[in-house]
Scaffold this active site. Structure first.
Site, PDB file in Angstrom:
ATOM      1  N   LYS A 141       0.809  -1.223   0.000  1.00 45.65           N
ATOM      2  CA  LYS A 141       0.000   0.000   0.000  1.00 45.65           C
ATOM      3  C   LYS A 141       0.840   1.270   0.000  1.00 45.65           C
ATOM      4  CE  LYS A 141      -2.531  -0.561   3.487  1.00 45.65           C
ATOM      5  NZ  LYS A 141      -2.557  -0.136   4.758  1.00 45.65           N
ATOM      6  N   ARG A 152     -10.004   2.468   8.384  1.00 40.55           N
ATOM      7  CA  ARG A 152      -9.714   1.065   8.699  1.00 40.55           C
ATOM      8  C   ARG A 152     -10.924   0.382   9.303  1.00 40.55           C
ATOM      9  NH1 ARG A 152      -3.889   1.958   9.269  1.00 40.55           N
ATOM     10  NH2 ARG A 152      -2.744   0.049   9.633  1.00 40.55           N
ATOM     11  N   ARG A 177      10.741  -5.855   5.117  1.00 42.15           N
ATOM     12  CA  ARG A 177      10.378  -4.451   4.921  1.00 42.15           C
ATOM     13  C   ARG A 177      11.178  -3.547   5.860  1.00 42.15           C
ATOM     14  NH1 ARG A 177       4.230  -2.276   5.381  1.00 42.15           N
ATOM     15  NH2 ARG A 177       4.414  -2.480   7.619  1.00 42.15           N
ATOM     16  N   ARG A 217      10.509  -1.374  11.144  1.00 40.09           N
ATOM     17  CA  ARG A 217       9.474  -0.784  11.987  1.00 40.09           C
ATOM     18  C   ARG A 217       9.288  -1.663  13.217  1.00 40.09           C
ATOM     19  NH1 ARG A 217       4.154   0.837   8.557  1.00 40.09           N
ATOM     20  NH2 ARG A 217       3.187   0.026  10.424  1.00 40.09           N
ATOM     21  N   ARG A 269      -1.484  -7.640  13.943  1.00 42.96           N
ATOM     22  CA  ARG A 269      -2.007  -6.633  13.006  1.00 42.96           C
ATOM     23  C   ARG A 269      -2.833  -7.304  11.916  1.00 42.96           C
ATOM     24  NH1 ARG A 269       3.130  -3.799  11.123  1.00 42.96           N
ATOM     25  NH2 ARG A 269       1.722  -2.475   9.946  1.00 42.96           N
TER      26      ARG A 269
HETATM   27  P1  AMP Z   1       0.201   1.788   9.170  1.00 46.77           P
HETATM   28  O1  AMP Z   1       1.472   2.524   8.875  1.00 46.77           O
HETATM   29  O2  AMP Z   1      -0.935   2.213   8.292  1.00 46.77           O
HETATM   30  O3  AMP Z   1       0.394   0.292   9.202  1.00 46.77           O
HETATM   31  O4  AMP Z   1      -0.226   2.212  10.660  1.00 46.77           O
HETATM   32  C1  AMP Z   1       0.625   1.971  11.769  1.00 46.77           C
HETATM   33  C2  AMP Z   1      -0.184   1.993  13.055  1.00 46.77           C
HETATM   34  O5  AMP Z   1      -0.782   3.285  13.230  1.00 46.77           O
HETATM   35  C3  AMP Z   1      -1.355   1.012  13.113  1.00 46.77           C
HETATM   36  O6  AMP Z   1      -0.969  -0.303  13.502  1.00 46.77           O
HETATM   37  C4  AMP Z   1      -2.238   1.692  14.162  1.00 46.77           C
HETATM   38  O7  AMP Z   1      -1.718   1.515  15.465  1.00 46.77           O
HETATM   39  C5  AMP Z   1      -2.089   3.171  13.806  1.00 46.77           C
HETATM   40  N1  AMP Z   1      -3.079   3.604  12.784  1.00 46.77           N
HETATM   41  C6  AMP Z   1      -2.820   4.075  11.534  1.00 46.77           C
HETATM   42  N2  AMP Z   1      -3.947   4.368  10.868  1.00 46.77           N
HETATM   43  C7  AMP Z   1      -4.967   4.064  11.723  1.00 46.77           C
HETATM   44  C8  AMP Z   1      -6.381   4.111  11.600  1.00 46.77           C
HETATM   45  N3  AMP Z   1      -6.988   4.542  10.474  1.00 46.77           N
HETATM   46  N4  AMP Z   1      -7.113   3.712  12.680  1.00 46.77           N
HETATM   47  C9  AMP Z   1      -6.536   3.305  13.821  1.00 46.77           C
HETATM   48  N5  AMP Z   1      -5.204   3.200  13.992  1.00 46.77           N
HETATM   49  C10 AMP Z   1      -4.410   3.583  12.954  1.00 46.77           C
END
Ligand code: AMP
Length: 222
Positions: free
Chosen positions: A13, A88, A124, A157, A168
């Site tokens: 993504k 999400r 990654r 990360r 996740r």
């Molecule tokens: P990502 O980089 O999109 O994988 O997001 C990393 C982390 O940020 C996720 O595992 C959540 O803890 C938080 N996060 C990001 N976007 C959201 C969202 N739309 N709703 C809730 N938590 C989020």
């Protein structure tokens, strides 16, 4: 034009979002990046969400929606944005419909099976400074090379550790079906096979965006 990119963690993504944003000249808004930056800077928001992100859990719908609402009011996104990592949940999707008119949304879904995701996420790395994602050849390398954009070191990360990745993915699996069902019947929705080579995924995504835009424009002019 507001484009939403949906897909499991590790589906590519971030990479595809960046390409779409560059190609169509719209800002790339990654909620994960915004939250990681807040944690890194030690802001109030960062202190509030740090433990949640590290555990691979989601922050509350209310909090993330307010962050996105504020971001979408900034002048650089007046003509559109690419949203990566939001919405999400169905709650977030419903809230987004009150911020951006639903018929302005283009919703793209990247489909990738779980086994491939875990494999990809072990390889990654992310640039801590500009947030771009790179895939490295060796899954054991803690730090692997430097960011092609800014030259800072690439790191793993914290929430890409295997047990956190599994958590996740379970969270995604529990929320994805209702979220996809929320959008699937809309004319602005399209799904793409994320297992294809990245260039083919990009071409398929551009193809859908162009087709959907064209059909919205021709409907608007009638
Ligand atoms: P990502 O980089 O999109 O994988 O997001 C990393 C982390 O940020 C996720 O595992 C959540 O803890 C938080 N996060 C990001 N976007 C959201 C969202 N739309 N709703 C809730 N938590 C989020």
């Amino acid at each position: 034009m507001h484009i939403i990119l949906l897909g499991p963690p590790g589906s590519g993504k971030g990479t595809q979002a960046q390409r779409i944003a560059e190609h169509y000249g719209i800002p790339h808004i990654s909620t994960g990046h915004i939250l990681r930056e807040a944690v890194r800077s030690g802001s109030d928001l960062g202190r509030q969400v740090g433990a949640t992100i590290a555990a691979g859990s989601l922050v509350s719908d209310t909090l993330i929606t307010e962050i996105v609402r504020a971001r979408l009011q900034e002048p650089d996104v007046a003509s559109g944005a690419l949203l990566d990592g939001f919405p999400r949940t169905v709650g977030q999707a419903g809230a987004l419909d009150t911020i951006v008119p639903p018929d302005h949304l283009i919703v793209l879904l990247l489909q990738v099976v779980d086994e491939e995701i875990v494999r990809r996420m072990m390889r990654r790395r992310i640039c801590q400074s500009c947030g771009i994602t790179q895939t490295v050849p060796d899954s054991e390398a803690g730090e692997a090379g430097h960011c092609p954009r800014c030259g800072d070191p690439l790191v793993r990360r914290e929430d890409d550790a295997p047990e956190i990745v599994r958590h996740r993915l379970r969270t995604y699996a529990a929320l994805a079906d209702p979220l996809i069902a929320f959008y699937a019947s809309r004319p602005g929705f399209a799904a793409v096979d994320g297992l294809q080579p990245p260039e083919n995924v990009t071409a398929a995504l551009f193809g859908h965006v162009d087709r959907i835009r064209h059909s919205k424009e021709s409907k608007g002019s009638k």
